[in-house]
Write an enzyme that holds these catalytic residues in place. Structure first.
Site, PDB file in Angstrom:
ATOM      1  NE  ARG A  88       4.810   1.613  -1.414  1.00  8.09           N
ATOM      2  CZ  ARG A  88       5.736   1.534  -0.457  1.00  8.09           C
ATOM      3  NH1 ARG A  88       6.909   2.081  -0.673  1.00  8.09           N
ATOM      4  NH2 ARG A  88       5.495   0.943   0.671  1.00  8.09           N
ATOM      5  CD1 TRP A 128      -0.477  -5.569  -3.714  1.00  2.00           C
ATOM      6  CD2 TRP A 128      -0.209  -6.435  -1.673  1.00  2.00           C
ATOM      7  NE1 TRP A 128       0.091  -6.811  -3.866  1.00  2.00           N
ATOM      8  CE2 TRP A 128       0.254  -7.373  -2.642  1.00  2.00           C
ATOM      9  CE3 TRP A 128      -0.139  -6.774  -0.344  1.00  2.00           C
ATOM     10  CZ2 TRP A 128       0.786  -8.610  -2.295  1.00  2.00           C
ATOM     11  CZ3 TRP A 128       0.391  -8.002   0.001  1.00  2.00           C
ATOM     12  CH2 TRP A 128       0.841  -8.913  -0.960  1.00  2.00           C
ATOM     13  N   GLY A 143      -0.158  -1.639   6.557  1.00  5.58           N
ATOM     14  CA  GLY A 143       0.193  -2.597   7.613  1.00  5.58           C
ATOM     15  C   GLY A 143      -0.966  -3.549   7.890  1.00  5.58           C
ATOM     16  CG  HIS A 172      19.470 -37.349  -7.634  1.00  5.26           C
ATOM     17  ND1 HIS A 172      19.900 -38.581  -7.197  1.00  5.26           N
ATOM     18  CD2 HIS A 172      20.584 -36.693  -8.042  1.00  5.26           C
ATOM     19  CE1 HIS A 172      21.206 -38.658  -7.312  1.00  5.26           C
ATOM     20  NE2 HIS A 172      21.665 -37.526  -7.820  1.00  5.26           N
ATOM     21  CD  GLU A 193      10.323 -10.642  -9.655  1.00  4.87           C
ATOM     22  OE1 GLU A 193       9.669 -10.219  -8.698  1.00  4.87           O
ATOM     23  OE2 GLU A 193      11.546 -10.522  -9.727  1.00  4.87           O
ATOM     24  CD  GLU A 253      17.438 -12.361  -9.016  1.00  6.03           C
ATOM     25  OE1 GLU A 253      17.008 -12.960  -8.005  1.00  6.03           O
ATOM     26  OE2 GLU A 253      16.936 -11.309  -9.435  1.00  6.03           O
ATOM     27  CB  CYS A 290      -0.863   0.016   1.247  1.00  7.33           C
ATOM     28  SG  CYS A 290      -1.798  -1.480   1.486  1.00  7.33           S
TER      29      CYS A 290
END
Ligand code: AGP
Length: 604
Positions: free
Chosen positions: A27, A73, A100, A501, A485, A478, A2
């Site tokens: 953000r 958000w 928060g 494996h 993303e 990375e 947010c």
């Protein structure tokens, strides 16, 4: 995460709020809103559209000189207008914006319901607006203090009251909030990039402190709401740091800024080819280190893995790398002669902050590698190594990762010098190579056409493999994160030797696999592994610093400039960042603001 912007002054509040919220778009958010005081009441507009929805509203909204804006958000409650901020209390007296998580909001909501309050939204924030109203007896600061004393969790709060139209009250706990000082106007923001256009003079609130912001001044209060002095800091970031400067996207701009970022970061610590760190840790303390822990999240953690590789190779000190969200809850085994290194671009990542608090409680030595000055982690740390990446706006971290790797490479060399585990001659040559590595990054940047061609091959894939051994596996991790993303293509990074494996069961005709191979010692092993997957139909892109390898080992190739594998992440990651970028553009996705993600994860 947010975003919060607030304004009080001679200007038009809506104009400042919208400008600020636009700067915070990077953000990540899924709804937004503004509230101003007009004619003794709140004028509120909230939308699940982008900021443009607010712009259209503001064109016809009544003018005001005080207001709060917010980008949400979603954490508690779905994405819709009623859950968007600002939240207004039952009597329409109090307006609140909040970043928060209020952990005891259900208990508080039930208490308020028992006092006759009703709730329109599913959010924890609306509880705060009603709790302040519940305590409001004509003094907004007093009511706010009483309300937050009841709260468990994290918050950055901007609060207005229609009975006190000449002030905004702010307070915070474990969520960033700053106050900006103007002339005849003042600002609040969760991130200084929102108000940099208006002022670079800021004051910072510590946890549980308060401030009352008026047009011509502000007052600061300690945890007991007693007046305290105020220190004004000048923020160095330039306005153009938060502009695209001609690039199509922030991510592309920031990848291309990797060279200047490396030069700026190295020049911070290299004086006449000697490493100068301003650390409060003595050489004696550094000599006695028995174990190093590197703690971070996401890309910063991947930078930490590169740190493990180089520190262990140069000093033989064991390095344990942990994600902060695990470290903070595992009761980590920490001993007196341990050193913890925290890495964070934003300096606001909740899990990393909590891990620092845990290490401080145990009185263990730690260093923080941070990009944003005056961030929470900066202010929590005594031993700080700044990266000089400048403002990184795109959610996907690129130049900051390169800067983090540079700093931790320097720290490894610095440690080896003190411990004398490597000869000065070798260390000097490493410093020289690091000092010139930006030239190799520049060469990698110039091959962009090749990256676009490869991006076209994988843009419709459902999944892509990233494979490598040792340091090349860390690079693969990375690179895999970058691709998934921003392009939303599933990918996974696997240690190449581990493939047989289990994961090799996933390799079939046409599986696109990106193999990173910069460590010469492991080259032949990697080539054997390539033969294994090619025998099962995989297409291989080989990222290598070997000159003209045998064509049987690849279908596509990206040849890197010759680079010491200790530093190969700095160079090898650039083509892989650009491949991820081009795939995303080809898919028509929002490369700077990928879905569900935020630039700094300030909640757990
Ligand atoms: C990386 O591209 C992501 N944006 C994310 O993994 C990020 O690195 C992580 O959230 C840590 O952020 P920090 O460096 O600001 O602490």
């Amino acid at each position: 995460m947010c975003g919060i912007v607030g304004y009080i002054g001679d200007g038009i509040a809506n104009n400042v709020l919208l400008e600020g919220l636009k700067k915070l778009e990077y953000r990540g958010y899924d709804s937004c809103g503004i509230a101003t005081i007009v004619g003794g009441t709140f004028d509120v507009f909230k939308t699940t559209k982008r900021i443009d929805g607010l712009v259209q509203y503001a064109k016809k909204a009544p003018e005001s000189h005080i207001g709060l804006g917010h980008t949400r958000w979603a954490t508690h409650g779905g994405v819709n207008e009623k859950n968007a901020h600002p939240h207004i209390s039952n009597s329409k007296k109090i307006a609140v914006v909040h970043n928060g998580i209020i952990e005891n909001y259900i208990t508080l909501r039930e208490m308020l319901k028992s006092k006759g309050f009703t709730f329109m939204s599913d959010t924890d924030t609306e509880v705060i607006s009603n709790l302040i109203e519940y305590y409001y007896k004509g003094n907004l600061l007093e009511a706010t203090k009483k309300a937050v004393d009841m709260v468990e969790g994290s918050y950055a709060l901007g609060i207005m009251c229609i009975d006190e139209p000449n002030e905004i009250v702010v307070t915070k706990r474990n969520s960033p909030l700053i106050v900006g000082l103007g002339d005849g106007e003042n600002f609040i923001a969760s991130d200084f990039s929102a108000i940099l256009k208006y002022t670079n003079r800021i004051s910072v609130l510590e946890n549980d402190e308060f401030a009352v912001i008026e047009k011509n001044g502000m007052a600061f209060f300690d945890k007991n709401a007693e007046p305290r002095g105020n220190e004004i800091k000048i923020i160095g970031a330039k306005e153009n740091d938060v502009e695209k400067n001609g690039y199509d996207h922030f991510m592309l701009k920031e990848i291309n800024e990797s060279t200047i970022t490396i030069k700026n970061t190295l020049s911070e610590y290299l004086k006449d080819d000697k490493i100068k760190f301003d650390l409060k840790l003595t050489n004696e303390e550094l000599k006695n280190i028995n174990q190093i822990h590197i703690v971070a999240c996401g890309t910063a953690m991947h930078a930490g893995l590169n740190g493990k590789n180089i520190i262990e190779k140069l000093t033989r000190i064991p390095v344990n790398v942990e994600v902060a969200s695990e470290f903070r809850y595992k009761n980590p085994i920490l001993k007196e002669n341990d050193l913890v290194i925290f890495i964070s671009q934003s300096g606001e990542t909740a899990d990393t902050i909590a891990s620092i608090e845990l290490v401080k409680e145990k009185n263990i030595k730690f260093i923080s590698i941070v990009n944003v000055k005056e961030s929470t982690i900066d202010r929590m740390s005594e031993n700080i190594l700044y990266t000089r990446a400048g403002a990184e706006i795109a959610v996907a971290s690129t130049k900051a990762y390169v800067a983090q790797v540079c700093v931790i490479d320097l720290f490894a060399i610095y440690l080896a010098q003190i411990l004398k585990t490597v000869s000065d001659k070798v260390l000097k040559s490493l410093i020289l190579e690091l000092k010139n590595i930006h030239e190799k990054v520049q060469a990698a940047l110039e091959d962009d056409k090749k990256y676009i061609e490869y991006a076209k091959k994988i843009k419709d894939d459902k999944s892509v493999f990233f494979l490598g051994r040792g340091i090349d596996y860390y690079i693969a991790l990375e690179a895999s994160l970058k691709l998934k993303e921003i392009s939303y293509i599933h990918s996974e990074a696997t240690q190449f030797g581990e493939l047989k494996h289990g994961p090799i069961a996933l390799i079939e005709e046409g599986t696109n696999s990106i193999v990173v191979s910069t460590d010469k010692r492991l080259r032949s092993k990697v080539y054997s592994n390539i033969k294994e997957i090619k025998a099962r139909g995989a297409n291989v892109l080989l990222i290598t610093n070997e000159k003209s390898p045998q064509p049987e080992f690849y279908d596509d190739i990206i040849e890197l400039p010759e680079v010491n594998e200790l530093f190969s992440p700095i160079v090898a990651i650039v083509p892989l960042q650009l491949v991820a970028y081009h795939v995303t553009i080809l898919k028509g996705l929002d490369v700077d603001k990928p879905r569900n993600l935020a630039k700094s994860v300030t909640v757990e």
